[in-house]
Write a protein that holds these residues in place. Structure first.
Motif, short mmCIF file in Angstrom:
data_model
loop_
_atom_site.label_atom_id
_atom_site.label_comp_id
_atom_site.label_asym_id
_atom_site.label_seq_id
_atom_site.Cartn_x
_atom_site.Cartn_y
_atom_site.Cartn_z
N UNK A 25 0.84 -1.20 0.00
CA UNK A 25 0.00 0.00 0.00
C UNK A 25 0.87 1.25 0.00
N UNK A 26 1.94 1.24 0.80
CA UNK A 26 2.81 2.41 0.91
C UNK A 26 3.66 2.61 -0.34
N UNK A 27 4.26 1.51 -0.85
CA UNK A 27 5.20 1.62 -1.98
C UNK A 27 4.45 1.66 -3.32
N UNK A 28 3.68 0.61 -3.58
CA UNK A 28 2.97 0.52 -4.86
C UNK A 28 1.78 1.46 -4.92
N UNK A 29 1.17 1.74 -3.76
CA UNK A 29 0.03 2.63 -3.73
C UNK A 29 0.44 4.09 -3.67
N UNK A 30 0.83 4.53 -2.50
CA UNK A 30 1.18 5.94 -2.31
C UNK A 30 2.40 6.35 -3.14
N UNK A 31 3.46 5.54 -3.11
CA UNK A 31 4.71 5.92 -3.78
C UNK A 31 4.58 5.99 -5.29
N UNK A 32 4.16 4.89 -5.91
CA UNK A 32 4.05 4.87 -7.36
C UNK A 32 2.86 5.70 -7.82
N UNK A 33 1.80 5.77 -6.99
CA UNK A 33 0.69 6.66 -7.30
C UNK A 33 1.14 8.11 -7.36
N UNK A 34 2.01 8.49 -6.43
CA UNK A 34 2.56 9.86 -6.43
C UNK A 34 3.35 10.11 -7.73
N UNK A 35 4.14 9.12 -8.14
CA UNK A 35 4.89 9.24 -9.39
C UNK A 35 3.94 9.37 -10.59
N UNK A 36 2.84 8.63 -10.56
CA UNK A 36 1.88 8.68 -11.66
C UNK A 36 1.31 10.09 -11.80
N UNK A 37 0.98 10.72 -10.68
CA UNK A 37 0.47 12.09 -10.74
C UNK A 37 1.54 13.09 -11.10
N UNK A 38 2.78 12.80 -10.71
CA UNK A 38 3.87 13.74 -10.94
C UNK A 38 4.35 13.72 -12.38
N UNK A 39 4.53 12.49 -12.95
CA UNK A 39 5.06 12.35 -14.31
C UNK A 39 4.20 11.40 -15.13
N UNK A 40 4.13 10.12 -14.72
CA UNK A 40 3.20 9.19 -15.34
C UNK A 40 3.76 8.04 -16.14
N UNK A 41 4.54 8.28 -17.22
CA UNK A 41 4.95 7.16 -18.08
C UNK A 41 5.70 6.07 -17.33
N UNK A 42 5.33 4.82 -17.59
CA UNK A 42 6.00 3.70 -16.95
C UNK A 42 5.38 3.26 -15.64
#
Length: 262
Positions: A146-163
């Motif tokens: 939840x912390x890594x794949x959820x919050x962490x990668x979710x944050x990256x998705x909103x910040x940049x997105x590709x990948x």
């Protein structure tokens, strides 16, 4: 629908949406293809509209792939939704901070992470190919996911997105000890959650070309359903091969943006 768009451009965008749906369903990363295609095909359209239209297209293929996986793959829907809700919150936070991020500094950091992921995949050929262990996953691993794949990668998705999809697959496989097919299935559910959040924001802001998005969504839907079925049929080895290709493509794209783009 943009008034100045030609039939040839629409056809190419439909083919890009079809291919992007397939890539997204197998391992994630379809945005590497569709988003640049939209930027090239709609050169006079504000970027916000391109991003919104991309999300209105991607959410259909991702949802179709998620439904296909949930019906046929061993997936813990409850855990997937927990991670997905966290990812939705992380993506909203990432979008909030996106305007203040210097992409020239951020891209090399992401490239470093991707190189590490690529090396890990190449030097550990058995990664994600073993059958997923039976029985419930420990609470500690779920919280980490939840912390890594959820919050962490979710944050990256909103910040940049590709990948984002590729990162989710690797993280879920490593943390929850899933095989690559199960992690790809779980990643689709998480991606649906993040896409809902992003599309809602774009819709409220009025930056979605709905007619074009609906047309492209039909092709993305077909690509997503075909990709999910191929991944389920061919297994983890096939997903792993596509994952390596997507990571290499993302590295090339980021390197081009960093050093070669005007």
């Amino acid at each position: 629908m943009p008034a100045d768009i030609s039939l040839f451009t629409v056809t190419l965008l439909c083919l890009a949406a079809l291919a992007a749906g397939w890539i997204d369903a197998v391992v994630g990363g379809g945005g590497l293809l569709l988003l640049p295609a939209l930027l090239v095909g709609l050169p006079h359209t504000p970027v916000a509209y391109v991003l919104g239209t991309n999300k209105s297209t991607a959410i259909v293929g991702t949802t179709a792939a998620a439904v296909t996986y949930v019906r046929k793959a061993p997936i813990d829907v409850r855990t997937a939704l927990r991670i997905g809700l966290a990812a939705m919150g992380g993506s909203l936070a990432g979008a909030f901070f996106a305007a203040g991020i210097n992409s020239q500094v951020l891209r090399p950091l992401i490239m470093g992470v991707l190189l590490g992921v690529l090396a890990f995949l190449l030097f550990r050929p058995a990664f994600g190919t073993a059958p997923a262990p039976s029985g419930p996953v420990s609470r500690r691993r779920v919280v980490t996911a939840v912390l890594v794949a959820g919050l962490g990668i979710g944050f990256y998705d909103g910040l940049i997105g590709p990948g984002t999809g590729a990162f989710l697959v690797v993280a879920l496989t490593a943390i929850l000890h899933m095989d690559l097919v199960s992690s790809s299935a779980t990643a689709k559910v998480v991606n649906v959650c993040t896409n809902i959040g992003a599309l809602t924001m774009f819709a409220v802001q009025g930056t979605v070309l709905w007619q074009l998005g609906a047309l492209l969504a039909l092709f993305n839907l077909v690509g997503g359903m075909v990709g999910a079925r191929m991944a389920l049929k061919r297994g983890a080895g096939f997903v792993r091969g596509v994952l390596v290709v997507v990571v290499v493509a993302l590295l090339c794209k980021l390197a081009y943006d960093q050093w070669l783009a005007a």
